[in-house]
Write a protein that holds these residues in place. Structure first.
Motif, short mmCIF file in Angstrom:
data_model
loop_
_atom_site.label_atom_id
_atom_site.label_comp_id
_atom_site.label_asym_id
_atom_site.label_seq_id
_atom_site.Cartn_x
_atom_site.Cartn_y
_atom_site.Cartn_z
N ASP A 140 0.83 -1.21 0.00
CA ASP A 140 0.00 0.00 0.00
C ASP A 140 0.86 1.26 0.00
OD1 ASP A 140 -2.21 -1.55 -0.03
OD2 ASP A 140 -2.83 -1.16 2.03
N GLY A 141 1.94 1.23 0.80
CA GLY A 141 2.82 2.40 0.82
C GLY A 141 3.48 2.65 -0.52
N LEU A 142 3.94 1.59 -1.16
CA LEU A 142 4.58 1.73 -2.48
C LEU A 142 3.61 2.26 -3.52
CD1 LEU A 142 6.54 -1.65 -2.56
CD2 LEU A 142 7.59 0.61 -2.74
N VAL A 143 2.45 1.60 -3.65
CA VAL A 143 1.52 1.95 -4.73
C VAL A 143 0.92 3.33 -4.51
CG1 VAL A 143 -0.65 1.30 -5.85
CG2 VAL A 143 1.01 -0.46 -5.24
N SER A 144 0.47 3.59 -3.27
CA SER A 144 -0.21 4.87 -3.04
C SER A 144 0.75 6.05 -3.18
CB SER A 144 -0.86 4.88 -1.65
OG SER A 144 0.11 4.79 -0.63
N ASN A 145 1.98 5.91 -2.69
CA ASN A 145 2.88 7.07 -2.74
C ASN A 145 3.50 7.28 -4.11
OD1 ASN A 145 3.02 8.91 -0.67
ND2 ASN A 145 5.16 8.49 -0.23
N ILE A 146 3.80 6.19 -4.84
CA ILE A 146 4.31 6.42 -6.20
C ILE A 146 3.22 7.01 -7.07
CG2 ILE A 146 3.79 4.09 -7.07
CD1 ILE A 146 6.86 6.25 -7.97
N ALA A 147 1.96 6.59 -6.84
CA ALA A 147 0.85 7.16 -7.59
C ALA A 147 0.67 8.63 -7.23
CB ALA A 147 -0.43 6.38 -7.31
N SER B 13 -3.31 6.36 8.85
CA SER B 13 -4.58 5.75 8.48
C SER B 13 -4.53 4.23 8.61
CB SER B 13 -4.95 6.14 7.04
OG SER B 13 -6.12 5.48 6.62
N MET B 14 -3.42 3.62 8.13
CA MET B 14 -3.27 2.18 8.24
C MET B 14 -3.23 1.74 9.71
SD MET B 14 -2.93 0.38 5.32
CE MET B 14 -1.84 -0.98 5.73
N ALA B 15 -2.47 2.49 10.53
CA ALA B 15 -2.36 2.14 11.94
C ALA B 15 -3.72 2.23 12.64
CB ALA B 15 -1.35 3.04 12.63
N ALA B 16 -4.44 3.32 12.35
CA ALA B 16 -5.76 3.49 12.97
C ALA B 16 -6.72 2.39 12.53
CB ALA B 16 -6.33 4.86 12.62
N GLY B 17 -6.69 2.06 11.23
CA GLY B 17 -7.57 1.03 10.71
C GLY B 17 -7.28 -0.33 11.34
N GLY C 60 -0.01 -3.86 18.71
CA GLY C 60 1.04 -4.45 17.88
C GLY C 60 0.69 -4.39 16.41
N ALA C 61 -0.57 -4.68 16.07
CA ALA C 61 -1.00 -4.64 14.67
C ALA C 61 -0.90 -3.22 14.12
CB ALA C 61 -2.43 -5.17 14.54
N ALA C 62 -1.31 -2.24 14.93
CA ALA C 62 -1.25 -0.84 14.49
C ALA C 62 0.19 -0.40 14.27
CB ALA C 62 -1.94 0.06 15.52
N ALA D 299 4.65 0.95 10.59
CA ALA D 299 6.05 0.78 10.19
C ALA D 299 6.16 0.26 8.76
CB ALA D 299 6.75 -0.17 11.16
N PHE D 300 5.38 -0.77 8.42
CA PHE D 300 5.48 -1.37 7.09
C PHE D 300 5.02 -0.40 6.01
CE2 PHE D 300 5.13 -5.55 9.44
CZ PHE D 300 6.45 -5.90 9.22
N PHE D 301 3.94 0.34 6.26
CA PHE D 301 3.48 1.32 5.28
C PHE D 301 4.56 2.39 5.07
CE2 PHE D 301 1.48 5.10 3.68
CZ PHE D 301 0.49 4.65 2.82
N SER D 302 5.18 2.83 6.16
CA SER D 302 6.21 3.87 6.06
C SER D 302 7.39 3.38 5.23
CB SER D 302 6.69 4.27 7.46
OG SER D 302 5.62 4.80 8.22
N VAL D 303 7.78 2.11 5.43
CA VAL D 303 8.89 1.55 4.65
C VAL D 303 8.56 1.58 3.16
CG1 VAL D 303 10.12 -0.59 4.12
CG2 VAL D 303 9.80 0.11 6.49
#
Length: 346
Positions: free
Chosen positions: A138-145, A174-178, A260-262, A267-271
């Motif tokens: 999600d981080g890759l696709v959304s930010n490159i777009a 948003s990902m963490a909150a979700g 932990g999930a949040a 972290a993963f989205f940020s990467v």
């Protein structure tokens, strides 16, 4: 002789790999891996007998076996088992004519054992894997777009950088909150499904000739016959006992921690989201920055797709190309939108 020596080397190497993995496990899994190593050593002994003096001295761990050890330490044993599973499948699809049928049958069983061990590991890491893959992708696709969208609109370097970093932070939050809300809700629903302790205490007081205890078990998913047997057993003993009557009572442990999930999702989205912004952070501008961002993002998309394929037993190249195609389509759509917007206001 050359083929037999190669087969001997393969069996010795397989035994080394299983022993390397066993050193990093404990309990039942360690015993299973050591059992597989002993079986491979038995196969190696067969080729040693056939080769006689031409068998050669046992080799130390090959580069491949040492590489497996490194992969086990850095990427986890499930990743290595998935690679072994694919290797076993390839060897069985095109077996050597000199390999006895009994040995081929052994290898087929070994493949099922490895598949079972890998399935255990996948089940344990499914939540983490899902968060990692979804977050990074999600981080890759959304930010490159997002970045290509503002580039298509004619934005300058400062605007591109601000947009990319804002997209990173907004998406990660948003990902963490979700994830936090999703996992919290799941845990609350599972908690609401747990048996009432007061109802358990009422079991000894039930009317043995007319009671609804069997209906309780049927409502929890048991068949009518199984529910009747369970109710009869409970009534004979006069209490429910220590065993859980709810087959889903341990679901909260499976779901995991909301915090932990949040944190993992953030972290993963940020990467993933920082990768398209990297060239702009290091001062690269213009077409060169766009090209570097596109290449880095494409490589990361293929890496995540290929890793998931390896873990799930699928074809890595096909999954990697699919991931790349999806990301490219999303980025091109926003770039064309930005170009159209720039042309409209120009």
């Amino acid at each position: 002789m050359r083929r037999w020596r190669r087969l001997l080397a393969d069996e010795r190497e397989a035994a080394l790999v299983y022993r390397e993995l066993a050193q990093r496990r404990e309990g039942e899994e360690r015993e299973i891996l050591l059992g597989l190593a002993e079986a491979e050593e038995r196969h190696a002994a067969y080729w040693e007998r056939r080769l006689g003096e031409r068998a050669g001295r046992p080799r130390r761990a090959t580069p491949r076996a040492r590489l497996v050890g490194v992969l086990a330490r850095w990427f986890g044993w499930v990743f290595v088992l998935a690679l072994i599973e694919q290797a076993e499948r390839r060897s069985l699809a095109d077996p050597d004519a000199d390999v006895p049928e009994a040995m081929l049958a052994d290898e087929r069983i070994h493949g099922e054992v490895v598949r079972g061990l890998a399935a255990r590991g996948r089940a344990r890491m499914s939540g983490t894997l899902r968060a990692a893959v979804f977050g990074i992708n999600d981080g890759l696709v959304s930010n490159i777009a997002l970045v290509l969208g503002v580039i298509g609109g004619g934005a300058g370097t400062v605007t591109i950088l601000l947009t990319g970093l804002s997209g990173l932070l907004a998406g990660a939050l948003s990902m963490a909150a979700g994830e936090f809300i999703s996992v919290s809700s799941q845990r609350e629903m599972l908690a609401a499904s747990k048996p009432d302790e007061a109802a358990k205490a009422a079991v000894p007081l039930l009317d043995v000739d007319a009671n609804e205890l069997a209906l309780v078990y049927r409502a929890r998913g048991m068949s009518a016959e199984e529910a009747e047997r369970r109710a009869d057993a409970v009534l004979r003993h006069g209490s429910v006992g220590a065993r859980s009557d709810n087959p889903r009572s341990h679901g909260a442990e499976v779901v995991g921690s909301a915090t932990g999930a949040a944190s993992s999702s953030f972290a993963f989205f940020s990467v993933g989201a920082v990768i398209p912004v990297l060239p702009f952070l290091f001062g690269v501008e213009g077409v060169a920055a766009v090209a570097v961002a596109a290449v880095l993002t494409g490589m990361a998309l293929m890496l995540t797709g290929g890793a998931v394929a390896v873990l799930s037993g699928g074809p890595p190249l096909r999954r990697a190309l699919r991931q790349l195609a999806i990301g490219t389509a999303a980025a091109m759509a926003t770039y064309l939108l930005g170009t159209a917007f720039d042309a409209a206001i120009g």
